[in-house]
Design an enzyme around this catalytic site. Sequence first.
Site, PDB file in Angstrom:
ATOM      1  CB  CYS A  25      -0.973  -0.160   1.109  1.00  0.00           C
ATOM      2  SG  CYS A  25      -2.172   0.943   0.960  1.00  0.00           S
ATOM      3  CG  HIS A  36      -4.167  -3.372   3.617  1.00  0.00           C
ATOM      4  ND1 HIS A  36      -2.684  -3.011   4.261  1.00  0.00           N
ATOM      5  CD2 HIS A  36      -4.622  -2.212   3.008  1.00  0.00           C
ATOM      6  CE1 HIS A  36      -2.794  -1.784   4.170  1.00  0.00           C
ATOM      7  NE2 HIS A  36      -4.008  -1.309   3.455  1.00  0.00           N
ATOM      8  CD  GLU A  94      -1.897  -6.094   5.975  1.00  0.00           C
ATOM      9  OE1 GLU A  94      -1.959  -4.646   6.204  1.00  0.00           O
ATOM     10  OE2 GLU A  94      -1.376  -6.588   4.774  1.00  0.00           O
TER      11      GLU A  94
END
Length: 509
Positions: A79, A167, A169
């Site tokens: 990002c 993202h 994660e």
Amino acid sequence: MQNNVLILDFGSQFTQLIARRVRELNIFCEIYPFNNPPKDISQYKAVILSGSPFSVRSEDAPHPDLSQIRGVLPTLAVCYGAQYIAHFSGGEVAPSDTREYGRAKLSFIAENEVFFKNINTGSQVWMSHSDSIKKLPENGVKLASTEDVQFAAYKIEGEPTYAIQFHPEVYHTIDGKQLLENFLVKIAGVAQNWTPDNFVDMTVAELKEKVGDDKVVLGLSGGVDSTVAAVLLNKAIGKNLYCIFVNNGLLRKNEFESVLKQYEGMGLNVKGVDASERFLKALEGESDPELKRKAIGRVFIEVFDDEAHEITDVEWLGQGTIYPDVIESISVNGPSATIKSHHNVGGLPDYMKLQIVEPLRMLFKDEVRRVGASMGIDPELLGRHPFPGPGLAIRILGDITAEKVRILQEVDAIFINGLKNAGLYDKVWQAGAILLPVNSVGVMGDERTYEKCVALRAVESTDGMTADWVNLPYEFLQKISNDIINKVKGVNRVVYDISSKPPATIEWE
């Protein structure tokens, strides 16, 4: 420690999640602020650049020195990191026409790219940015797109640098773990050897070298963190570990006795100290939550210091500090704003001349449990819900009295035992009862009552950083409410807390 992966934090709320996902791959990683990285970066095998709430176009945006990283170590820019590399390497970052936040699907993936191995077009990803890359940096090659984001992923030709604008994660990115594995294992060649057994062996060896023949005193709470820390230290130094379990008078019903009994069979050198009256006296008339916490912390230190002086030649204080506490203290913007004080954070008073040893300081909560399981600690003890250091004092809103503690202990026991009997205890991260500083009118028999109201709280979470309230069955809540009102003198009303964290906290104080 196996310094395999370095995560540079630019202030993203998701940085801890990156570390957790990497650890789930059995790969050790550490988080450092971008403006205070480790001196020797060459010891790492890969670097991940986190997201950030800043825009790369802003004057106060994080501006890292990547000279030791780019082209030297395999790098994954997430990002903000992806936009930073583009913005300062010949590309272009501009405001998006619409804020790109939420779910999206990959509409294009470059063929035969190891980075996207076992990930197909249509895979869901999670976006969270208001800027977007409009032109790739020098030598940039597009690897993936979504319908709205042309450069959802790219790499730099000629160097092991990969970048993504989503993202990996967060759970909403379905193949995020696969993407991290592709980068870390297949591209960077990082070994997947971060296991509980390896951690135990490595930590015990380090503790033996660090502590030697010195004595360590450790405050046990009956909780998971302090118990696992104690067992690790016991493996390393045996009889030189002295454990103290202090009863502050604010534990759950019969907890002091039951926890001491649990420790009996674990080979730990534990001394129980009942200081209930001393704590209750210090809390007398105090209703401010922060002042209650500080009073409990002060008395605990005093009691603990008194007991530690009974042991000759103690050099070390053992603590169950875990990794989220460590990350918080070294965050990009310094320690976060204080929401509430923590009983085991903030150091020791000057008169306690002890060195600190924290065997769990690199573990997340779920990893602590896995390490405990690998050492054969009783699953019932490892499965215990977290319980606040100040105990029931912060679940009694307002001032503390012995009678209020008695009422809440009875209510809490009915609730917790009810969860266990109904097979719900292990489905809940944390549960407890709160005694509210209000009385309400009720009718019991033919008589009017004006008694206390209690709130029940049950949440589900992975690590306590975020939490959702648990949708307990109505029939269960009905039974527990009836049991509490019928069996606990002084209570005539029960409510259930359906607030999530954020915006609420798990505890009420």
